[in-house]
Design a protein around this motif. Structure first.
Motif, PDB file in Angstrom:
ATOM      1  N   ARG A   7       0.847  -1.199   0.000  1.00 30.26           N
ATOM      2  CA  ARG A   7       0.000   0.000   0.000  1.00 30.26           C
ATOM      3  C   ARG A   7       0.881   1.247   0.000  1.00 30.26           C
ATOM      4  O   ARG A   7       1.906   1.283   0.679  1.00 30.26           O
ATOM      5  CB  ARG A   7      -0.903  -0.011   1.233  1.00 30.26           C
ATOM      6  N   TYR A   8       0.464   2.248  -0.721  1.00 29.72           N
ATOM      7  CA  TYR A   8       1.265   3.465  -0.832  1.00 29.72           C
ATOM      8  C   TYR A   8       0.343   4.668  -0.933  1.00 29.72           C
ATOM      9  O   TYR A   8      -0.846   4.561  -1.260  1.00 29.72           O
ATOM     10  CB  TYR A   8       2.186   3.396  -2.061  1.00 29.72           C
ATOM     11  N   VAL A   9       0.919   5.850  -0.652  1.00 26.30           N
ATOM     12  CA  VAL A   9       0.164   7.089  -0.749  1.00 26.30           C
ATOM     13  C   VAL A   9       1.105   8.198  -1.205  1.00 26.30           C
ATOM     14  O   VAL A   9       2.276   8.222  -0.843  1.00 26.30           O
ATOM     15  CB  VAL A   9      -0.485   7.468   0.602  1.00 26.30           C
ATOM     16  N   SER A  10       0.581   9.105  -2.018  1.00 23.86           N
ATOM     17  CA  SER A  10       1.321  10.289  -2.449  1.00 23.86           C
ATOM     18  C   SER A  10       0.811  11.495  -1.673  1.00 23.86           C
ATOM     19  O   SER A  10      -0.407  11.720  -1.602  1.00 23.86           O
ATOM     20  CB  SER A  10       1.137  10.528  -3.953  1.00 23.86           C
ATOM     21  N   LEU A  11       1.718  12.261  -1.128  1.00 17.47           N
ATOM     22  CA  LEU A  11       1.362  13.445  -0.350  1.00 17.47           C
ATOM     23  C   LEU A  11       1.984  14.674  -0.998  1.00 17.47           C
ATOM     24  O   LEU A  11       3.197  14.726  -1.191  1.00 17.47           O
ATOM     25  CB  LEU A  11       1.877  13.315   1.097  1.00 17.47           C
ATOM     26  N   TYR A  12       1.150  15.649  -1.356  1.00 16.03           N
ATOM     27  CA  TYR A  12       1.645  16.890  -1.945  1.00 16.03           C
ATOM     28  C   TYR A  12       0.583  17.961  -1.802  1.00 16.03           C
ATOM     29  O   TYR A  12      -0.598  17.675  -1.545  1.00 16.03           O
ATOM     30  CB  TYR A  12       2.013  16.695  -3.425  1.00 16.03           C
ATOM     31  N   GLY A  13       1.006  19.198  -1.943  1.00 16.06           N
ATOM     32  CA  GLY A  13       0.100  20.328  -1.817  1.00 16.06           C
ATOM     33  C   GLY A  13      -0.689  20.553  -3.087  1.00 16.06           C
ATOM     34  O   GLY A  13      -0.558  19.839  -4.078  1.00 16.06           O
ATOM     35  N   GLY A  14      -1.553  21.585  -3.038  1.00 12.45           N
ATOM     36  CA  GLY A  14      -2.377  21.899  -4.197  1.00 12.45           C
ATOM     37  C   GLY A  14      -3.736  21.238  -4.138  1.00 12.45           C
ATOM     38  O   GLY A  14      -4.644  21.595  -4.878  1.00 12.45           O
ATOM     39  N   LEU A  15      -3.854  20.224  -3.268  1.00 10.23           N
ATOM     40  CA  LEU A  15      -5.124  19.536  -3.039  1.00 10.23           C
ATOM     41  C   LEU A  15      -5.383  19.510  -1.533  1.00 10.23           C
ATOM     42  O   LEU A  15      -4.446  19.529  -0.729  1.00 10.23           O
ATOM     43  CB  LEU A  15      -5.068  18.096  -3.567  1.00 10.23           C
ATOM     44  N   GLY A  16      -6.635  19.442  -1.152  1.00  8.61           N
ATOM     45  CA  GLY A  16      -6.959  19.300   0.259  1.00  8.61           C
ATOM     46  C   GLY A  16      -6.413  17.991   0.810  1.00  8.61           C
ATOM     47  O   GLY A  16      -6.352  16.987   0.093  1.00  8.61           O
ATOM     48  N   PRO A  17      -6.032  17.958   2.088  1.00  7.51           N
ATOM     49  CA  PRO A  17      -5.386  16.762   2.650  1.00  7.51           C
ATOM     50  C   PRO A  17      -6.355  15.667   3.095  1.00  7.51           C
ATOM     51  O   PRO A  17      -5.913  14.609   3.529  1.00  7.51           O
ATOM     52  CB  PRO A  17      -4.640  17.332   3.859  1.00  7.51           C
TER      53      PRO A  17
END
Length: 465
Positions: free
Chosen positions: A105-115
């Motif tokens: 399982r993986y997740v991408s975290l970055y700005g520009g979108l709500g968390p």
């Protein structure tokens, strides 16, 4: 003597990964993969210096997936940091493709979108986090990211992170994650800041360097045009784009969002609108994602971009990269042109250079240790007269460059001002016609460069017959 690695099965990775590699059509490992994967599997800290487009991402994703094996618990065990959201998305795509037969399982975290969605995925449990430094720290401070189980950390595009001023954030992350871990650092260049970071971040690392630092791959043909002004750059670009068969998938890099928008608006008036997209920092995240996906799928012929996309766009069949403006961060030239010539495909990089950019071109040529061939402007291209304001800006930039090289240099404008206030040389309007004439040096007249095409910096503007 180590057995040479000729195919992916020589790495002794599991069947699930080998099947994914086969699905992607990879025949044999690239040099960076051949050298890096065994060292990472053996647990070494690694410093990897490799040009963009050499298969660097798979060089750390494959062994990470092999070591992680299968989903465990709810806390992340691998942290991969990248400088931009586009690069985070690219790494995520690699993990999705190579790990599709695993349950990791993986997740991408970055700005520009709500968390909100990102937090929900984290709370459900993940094995791998791919993130920008800022978003990782934001969610950690909100108590949404447990870090005690992290045993592998990757810094990708470390040189870009240093250029973007992320050192403080990186140090903050290093203070909160476990000290007992495997560290991997990848960079296209190895300048002083990256070297200092590697000394703080890595413990007794193995160094893998595939090509001389800051070089461009052999599969990229490079050339440049000496172009006097913005309008002529547009004319040259439009002339090149007439060859639709050769220029079938093109990225045009510009230095600012303003230039990107201006050029995009011009191009959509001249070309079918569905052939052109633009991405820069002012565009919404979904718009940027959709534009890049359309380009990668071949539905868009031309992508106008600022350097926000220079390292986050992984398209194997880009025919041309055109540097409409010369980058002021010289390492970015390597990353821009690295968008073409990927995965052993041939590519072409073309750069437009005005008089003020000639200095920066020289610095880039020193960095990449080669002279970029100059191509004559074709006869069919109209060389426009440089507007007065643009010419003044170019001359000021040249003055600034000379002052950096010689602190005693007073500048051409200082000399012109002194002549301008000589009463005997003023006309009835109180201006110095000779001064204005000098300010127009480098302009063109009747479609031809003044003084045989000689520019103020000594570079010649040439035409091909």
């Amino acid at each position: 003597m180590a057995t040479p690695i000729e195919k992916f099965s020589d790495f002794k990775i599991n069947k699930q990964l080998l099947n994914a590699v086969e699905d992607l059509g990879y025949d044999q490992p690239t040099p960076i993969q051949q050298k890096a994967i065994p060292l990472i599997l053996a647990g070494h800290d690694l410093l990897g210096i490799a040009q963009t487009g050499t298969g660097k991402t798979a060089a750390f994703v494959l062994p990470i997936l092999m070591k992680a094996k299968y989903a465990q618990g709810t806390e992340p065990r691998v942290l991969i940091l990248a400088p931009t959201r586009e690069l985070v998305m690219q790494i995520e795509e690699n993990i999705r493709e190579l790990g599709k037969y695993t349950d990791l399982r993986y997740v991408s975290l970055y700005g520009g979108l709500g968390p909100k969605t990102q937090i929900e995925i984290l709370e459900a449990g993940v094995d791998i986090i791919i993130s920008t430094t800022g978003r990782f720290l934001d969610l950690y401070r909100k108590g949404k990211i447990p870090v005690k189980a992290i045993r592998t950390m990757v810094l990708d595009e470390a040189d870009k992170m240093m250029d973007m001023g992320f050192l403080h954030q990186i140090k903050s992350i290093l203070e909160i994650i476990p000290t007992k871990r495997q560290n991997l650092l990848f960079s296209a260049t190895f300048h002083e800041k990256v070297e200092k970071l590697s000394e703080e971040f890595l413990e007794f690392p193995e160094k893998v360097e595939i090509a001389p630092q800051a070089t461009t791959t052999d599969t990229i043909e490079q050339s440049l045009y000496m172009v006097p002004n913005f309008k002529t750059k547009v004319n040259v670009l439009m002339h090149l784009l007439e060859d639709e068969q050769a220029f079938n998938r093109v990225i045009v890099f510009v230095k600012t969002r303003k230039v990107a928008e201006s050029l995009f608006k011009y191009l959509v008036r001249k070309l079918p609108e569905d052939q052109v997209k633009v991405i820069h920092a002012n565009k919404g995240q979904n718009t940027r994602i959709n534009s890049m996906e359309a380009f990668k799928e071949g539905n868009v012929r031309l992508l106008v971009a600022t350097d926000v996309a220079a390292r986050g766009l992984d398209v194997s069949m880009v025919s041309h990269v055109i540097n409409f403006d010369v980058p002021l961060i010289y390492e970015d030239y390597v990353h821009r042109v690295g968008r073409t010539g990927r995965a052993n495909h041939a590519g072409t990089a073309i750069t437009f250079v005005n008089d003020a950019e000639a200095y920066h071109l020289g610095q880039i040529e020193q960095l990449i240790r080669m002279k970029i061939p100059v191509v004559e402007i074709p006869e069919a291209v109209v060389i426009e007269k440089t507007p007065f304001d643009e010419q003044q800006l170019i001359l000021r930039e040249i003055d600034d460059q000379k002052k950096k090289l010689d602190p005693d240099f007073k500048g051409a404008f200082h000399e012109k001002k002194a002549r301008e206030f000589t009463p005997s040389k003023k006309n009835a309007r109180g201006t110095d016609p000779n001064s204005q004439k000098n300010n127009r040096r480098g302009n063109t007249k009747r479609g031809k460069p003044i003084k045989g095409g000689q520019s103020p910096t000594g570079r010649k503007i040439k035409r091909s017959k």
